[in-house]
Design a protein around this motif. Structure first.
Motif, PDB file in Angstrom:
ATOM      1  N   TYR A   1       0.823  -1.207   0.000  1.00 10.01           N
ATOM      2  CA  TYR A   1       0.000   0.000   0.000  1.00 10.01           C
ATOM      3  C   TYR A   1       0.856   1.255   0.000  1.00 10.01           C
ATOM      4  N   THR A   2       0.222   2.374  -0.317  1.00  6.43           N
ATOM      5  CA  THR A   2       0.848   3.683  -0.185  1.00  6.43           C
ATOM      6  C   THR A   2       0.234   4.359   1.030  1.00  6.43           C
ATOM      7  N   ASP A   3       1.088   4.890   1.877  1.00 11.11           N
ATOM      8  CA  ASP A   3       0.671   5.499   3.140  1.00 11.11           C
ATOM      9  C   ASP A   3       0.877   7.008   3.042  1.00 11.11           C
ATOM     10  N   TYR A   4      -0.197   7.770   3.290  1.00  9.73           N
ATOM     11  CA  TYR A   4      -0.142   9.223   3.222  1.00  9.73           C
ATOM     12  C   TYR A   4      -0.555   9.842   4.552  1.00  9.73           C
ATOM     13  N   PHE A   5      -0.027  11.018   4.822  1.00 10.03           N
ATOM     14  CA  PHE A   5      -0.632  11.870   5.840  1.00 10.03           C
ATOM     15  C   PHE A   5      -1.829  12.535   5.176  1.00 10.03           C
ATOM     16  N   SER A   6      -2.922  12.714   5.925  1.00  7.08           N
ATOM     17  CA  SER A   6      -4.096  13.330   5.310  1.00  7.08           C
ATOM     18  C   SER A   6      -4.816  14.228   6.303  1.00  7.08           C
ATOM     19  N   ASP A   7      -5.948  14.778   5.864  1.00  5.44           N
ATOM     20  CA  ASP A   7      -6.799  15.550   6.768  1.00  5.44           C
ATOM     21  C   ASP A   7      -8.078  14.762   7.026  1.00  5.44           C
ATOM     22  N   ALA A   8      -8.987  15.365   7.776  1.00  2.00           N
ATOM     23  CA  ALA A   8     -10.218  14.681   8.185  1.00  2.00           C
ATOM     24  C   ALA A   8     -11.095  14.320   6.989  1.00  2.00           C
ATOM     25  N   GLU A   9     -10.930  15.050   5.871  1.00  2.00           N
ATOM     26  CA  GLU A   9     -11.730  14.775   4.663  1.00  2.00           C
ATOM     27  C   GLU A   9     -11.069  13.731   3.775  1.00  2.00           C
ATOM     28  N   GLY A  10      -9.850  13.342   4.129  1.00  2.00           N
ATOM     29  CA  GLY A  10      -9.155  12.336   3.334  1.00  2.00           C
ATOM     30  C   GLY A  10      -8.282  12.920   2.241  1.00  2.00           C
ATOM     31  N   ASN A  11      -8.107  14.249   2.250  1.00  2.00           N
ATOM     32  CA  ASN A  11      -7.185  14.866   1.288  1.00  2.00           C
ATOM     33  C   ASN A  11      -5.755  14.618   1.756  1.00  2.00           C
ATOM     34  N   THR A  12      -4.883  14.181   0.834  1.00  2.00           N
ATOM     35  CA  THR A  12      -3.512  13.888   1.233  1.00  2.00           C
ATOM     36  C   THR A  12      -2.758  15.187   1.500  1.00  2.00           C
ATOM     37  N   ASN A  13      -1.849  15.099   2.476  1.00  2.00           N
ATOM     38  CA  ASN A  13      -1.004  16.233   2.837  1.00  2.00           C
ATOM     39  C   ASN A  13       0.312  16.091   2.074  1.00  2.00           C
ATOM     40  N   ASP A  14       0.454  16.879   1.016  1.00  2.00           N
ATOM     41  CA  ASP A  14       1.619  16.727   0.140  1.00  2.00           C
ATOM     42  C   ASP A  14       2.890  17.352   0.698  1.00  2.00           C
ATOM     43  N   THR A  15       2.783  18.036   1.848  1.00  2.00           N
ATOM     44  CA  THR A  15       4.000  18.588   2.451  1.00  2.00           C
ATOM     45  C   THR A  15       4.735  17.511   3.251  1.00  2.00           C
ATOM     46  N   MET A  16       4.056  16.381   3.484  1.00  2.00           N
ATOM     47  CA  MET A  16       4.667  15.281   4.234  1.00  2.00           C
ATOM     48  C   MET A  16       4.970  14.121   3.286  1.00  2.00           C
ATOM     49  N   PRO A  17       6.064  13.379   3.573  1.00  2.00           N
ATOM     50  CA  PRO A  17       6.429  12.279   2.675  1.00  2.00           C
ATOM     51  C   PRO A  17       5.398  11.153   2.703  1.00  2.00           C
ATOM     52  N   SER A  18       5.047  10.644   1.528  1.00  2.00           N
ATOM     53  CA  SER A  18       4.242   9.425   1.474  1.00  2.00           C
ATOM     54  C   SER A  18       5.215   8.246   1.477  1.00  2.00           C
ATOM     55  N   THR A  19       4.679   7.059   1.707  1.00  2.00           N
ATOM     56  CA  THR A  19       5.510   5.873   1.853  1.00  2.00           C
ATOM     57  C   THR A  19       4.929   4.721   1.049  1.00  2.00           C
ATOM     58  N   GLU A  20       5.795   4.008   0.348  1.00  2.00           N
ATOM     59  CA  GLU A  20       5.380   2.774  -0.323  1.00  2.00           C
ATOM     60  C   GLU A  20       5.710   1.632   0.631  1.00  2.00           C
ATOM     61  N   VAL A  21       4.688   0.929   1.101  1.00  2.00           N
ATOM     62  CA  VAL A  21       4.897  -0.090   2.125  1.00  2.00           C
ATOM     63  C   VAL A  21       4.553  -1.478   1.594  1.00  2.00           C
TER      64      VAL A  21
END
Length: 171
Positions: free
Chosen positions: A99-119
């Motif tokens: 999976y790809t792991d993202y930081f997001s907000d309460a609406e589920g929008n990804t936070n692109d200022t934080m690194p995503s991760t391929e897990v």
């Protein structure tokens, strides 16, 4: 070091590999990662709960969750919320979850200022026990350093400790 302690190493400067043996059958350990009633019992560091846990466990499905600090002893973190979003790429039950792991907000929008991760999570049958191997690949060494500096390793160690405790409770 106890035989079920987590072992971690970094490969190629940007891949964090975590390994731990759980004293439970592979099918059961795998189930802990797919069912919200289980995830709510152990996901997150100590003192954090999972008040929101919406999971669609299939390739292309999304797991949107909120971790909230409920431990007053954690000072500035108390009451803090951390939203995350996982997008499943591949699931081979009970062997692999990618999976790809993202930081997001309460609406589920990804936070692109934080690194995503391929897990990639691998569940290896050791005959009554299960070895869990997690490979988290970041876009760069800097991105990996950013999450390490945030205390991610301690957070995952505590999370997997809680998983071990939950497995003992339900066995």
């Amino acid at each position: 070091m106890s035989n079920n302690a987590m072992v971690s190493r970094v490969e190629n400067d940007r891949v964090l590999v975590l390994e731990r043996v759980f004293d439970a059958l592979r099918d059961l350990v795998f189930k802990m990662f797919k069912e919200p009633e289980h995830l709510k019992r152990w996901w997150g560091p100590r003192g954090w709960e999972l008040p929101v846990c919406n999971i669609d466990f299939r390739p292309g499905g999304v797991w949107h969750f909120c971790m909230k600090c409920v431990d007053q002893n954690q000072g500035q973190f108390y009451g803090m919320e951390s939203w995350g979003k996982v997008v499943y790429k591949e699931i081979v039950e009970p062997e692999t979850i990618i999976y790809t792991d993202y930081f997001s907000d309460a609406e589920g929008n990804t936070n692109d200022t934080m690194p995503s991760t391929e897990v990639t999570m691998e569940f290896i049958d050791l005959g009554g026990k299960t070895k869990l191997v997690s490979r988290a690949e970041y876009v760069s060494a800097e991105a990996l350093k950013k999450v390490m500096d945030m205390g991610m390793l301690q957070g995952i160690t505590e999370t997997w400790d809680r998983l071990e405790e939950h497995l003992k409770e339900i066995k």
